[in-house]
Scaffold this active site. Structure first.
Site, PDB file in Angstrom:
ATOM      1  N   ASN A 244       0.815  -1.221   0.000  1.00 28.81           N
ATOM      2  CA  ASN A 244       0.000   0.000   0.000  1.00 28.81           C
ATOM      3  C   ASN A 244       0.845   1.267   0.000  1.00 28.81           C
ATOM      4  OD1 ASN A 244       0.399  -1.359   2.583  1.00 28.81           O
ATOM      5  ND2 ASN A 244      -0.597   0.389   3.525  1.00 28.81           N
TER       6      ASN A 244
ATOM      7  N   SER B 204     -10.982  -5.401  -0.233  1.00 28.98           N
ATOM      8  CA  SER B 204     -11.655  -4.288   0.438  1.00 28.98           C
ATOM      9  C   SER B 204     -12.334  -3.406  -0.607  1.00 28.98           C
ATOM     10  CB  SER B 204     -10.616  -3.472   1.223  1.00 28.98           C
ATOM     11  OG  SER B 204     -11.241  -2.368   1.838  1.00 28.98           O
TER      12      SER B 204
ATOM     13  N   HIS C 203     -13.410  -0.193  -0.519  1.00 33.58           N
ATOM     14  CA  HIS C 203     -13.113   1.231  -0.726  1.00 33.58           C
ATOM     15  C   HIS C 203     -11.794   1.477  -1.445  1.00 33.58           C
ATOM     16  CE1 HIS C 203     -10.441   2.213   2.939  1.00 33.58           C
ATOM     17  NE2 HIS C 203     -10.811   0.976   3.175  1.00 33.58           N
TER      18      HIS C 203
ATOM     19  N   THR D 191     -26.046  -9.335  10.465  1.00 36.98           N
ATOM     20  CA  THR D 191     -26.799  -8.996   9.262  1.00 36.98           C
ATOM     21  C   THR D 191     -25.879  -8.354   8.244  1.00 36.98           C
ATOM     22  OG1 THR D 191     -28.760  -8.674  10.609  1.00 36.98           O
ATOM     23  CG2 THR D 191     -28.804  -7.711   8.398  1.00 36.98           C
TER      24      THR D 191
ATOM     25  N   CYS E  97      -3.575   4.945   6.519  1.00 40.88           N
ATOM     26  CA  CYS E  97      -4.708   4.114   6.919  1.00 40.88           C
ATOM     27  C   CYS E  97      -5.047   4.252   8.393  1.00 40.88           C
ATOM     28  CB  CYS E  97      -4.409   2.665   6.627  1.00 40.88           C
ATOM     29  SG  CYS E  97      -3.947   2.454   4.930  1.00 40.88           S
TER      30      CYS E  97
END
Ligand code: PMP
Length: 379
Positions: free
Chosen positions: A146, A194, A196, A233, A320
């Site tokens: 990253n 991920s 995003h 959920t 991050c």
């Protein structure tokens, strides 16, 4: 926003793609719970299962291999937290969600060495796997870094780990949608994604299970969702947006040449304004959208603020972890010289980046490094 800004921090979060936004809004109209048997529930279930199909396509897996999570951190924690590992090895350039979980696991944690470009030592992987055969071992290896974008030899390591009877966990958060990933062609046990990072909404991700990747213990318990592997959920609107972003990301892999050309132009411009700037991982395979560079004598935090003031959003190393300032563990593992490490910035491009963005960055770079030389320089 007060004035025109240019965003160069796609590795932190990619801006939401319009089709992903539309899919989220549509799915928010779903009133049902996907576990309910009535019409509304079945509608939500349909949205969820369509999304599962979209995510499985992204990495050439089958939908039943995909478990939705709240993001990559949860996916990484789920895999690494499995009790059955008798040992875990990971490179020092992994994301903190991998390293922290591995260090907290009761079995021994071994940090695999990397070279000066941040690539794992194949010999070290082999040596670690051969030290004992007293149970199942887990190797964690990210696909692309990253901070630097440097790519790891995932296919080669996957073969070695499979042959030794171990399991391989690959954090593919930064690589997916930027390089082709084929779960059917590579013996990866667990793959983390991920939303995003590919232009979907934040707070949603997936764990993709390979043939050797069975989960014995869910991290979250108390419900039978996701085949009893992740209770709670499901984030129906989130996964709908994630899957819409995945469709775009998949079709843009072929657009890699455009991003690569933008990045190369940026690096050439950088070298002409500041020939002494050092680009990390320049001579090895990198993600086409990422460049990471340092300029001795400057401080990254000061540069980030100076860029922000002229409307350019970029990061010092990784962005991050909230507000974190300090030496990057990635650059530490790569043994990057201190004066470069403390000045390293990351520029990461993506689907909405243009030639204009690069020009604006270069103008800002010239301004910030020359005008602010006196203030940005280390005292
Ligand atoms: N792994 C890598 C390589 C990342 O870059 C990130 C995000 N910075 C994560 C994991 C964590 O992702 P998430 O925000 O979805 O938890």
């Amino acid at each position: 926003m007060p004035f025109v800004r240019t965003y160069r921090d796609f590795n932190a979060t990619s801006p939401l793609r319009p089709p992903a936004r539309a899919a989220v809004l549509d799915a928010l109209d779903c009133v049902g719970n996907p576990s309910s048997v009535h019409f509304e529930g079945r509608w939500a279930r349909r949205v969820l299962e369509d999304a599962r199909g979209g995510i499985s396509n992204l990495v050439n897996a089958s939908p039943r291999q995909v478990i939705f999570t709240s993001g990559a951190t949860e996916a990484n924690t789920t895999v690494i937290g499995q009790k059955r590992w008798v040992g875990i090895a990971a490179t020092g350039v992994e994301h903190p969600s991998v390293l922290e979980a591995a260090r907290r696991h009761g079995s021994g944690f071994t940090q695999l060495p990397v070279d000066r470009d941040g690539r794992v030592s194949i010999e070290a992987v082999k040596a670690w796997l051969s030290t004992s055969d007293d149970g199942e071992r887990l190797v964690c290896l990210q696909w692309g870094n990253n901070e630097t974008g440097v790519l790891q030899p995932v296919a080669e390591v996957a073969e070695i780990v499979a042959e030794a009877g171990g399991a391989l966990h690959v954090d593919a958060v930064q690589a997916v949608g930027r390089v082709p990933i084929d779960m059917a062609d590579c013996p990866i046990s667990f793959l983390t994604l991920s939303s995003h990072k590919i232009g979907g909404p934040q707070g949603v991700g997936a764990l993709v299970l390979g043939p050797r990747g069975d989960l014995h213990r869910p991290l979250l318990v108390g419900g039978g969702q996701e085949h009893w592997l992740r209770a709670g959920t499901e984030n129906v609107a989130g996964v709908a947006g994630f899957a819409a972003a995945a469709v775009c990301a998949l079709s843009e892999i072929s657009d890699a040449a455009r991003l690569c050309a933008l990045r190369d132009r940026l690096e050439e411009g950088l070298a002409s304004v500041t020939p002494e700037a050092v680009v990390l991982g320049k001579d090895v395979q990198r993600l086409v959208n990422t460049t990471s560079f340092g300029l001795a004598g400057f401080r990254a935090e000061t540069l980030v603020i100076a860029f922000d003031l002229v409307g350019v959003a970029l990061s010092a190393g990784s962005a991050c972890s909230s507000g974190k300032v300090g030496r990057s563990h990635v650059l530490g593992a790569m043994a990057v010289d201190e004066d470069i490490a403390q000045s390293t910035l990351r520029v990461s491009l993506g689907w909405s980046s243009s030639e204009d963005d690069v020009s604006r960055f270069l103008e800002a770079w010239a301004k910030v490094t020359q005008r602010d030389r006196a203030t940005a320089k280390v005292a």
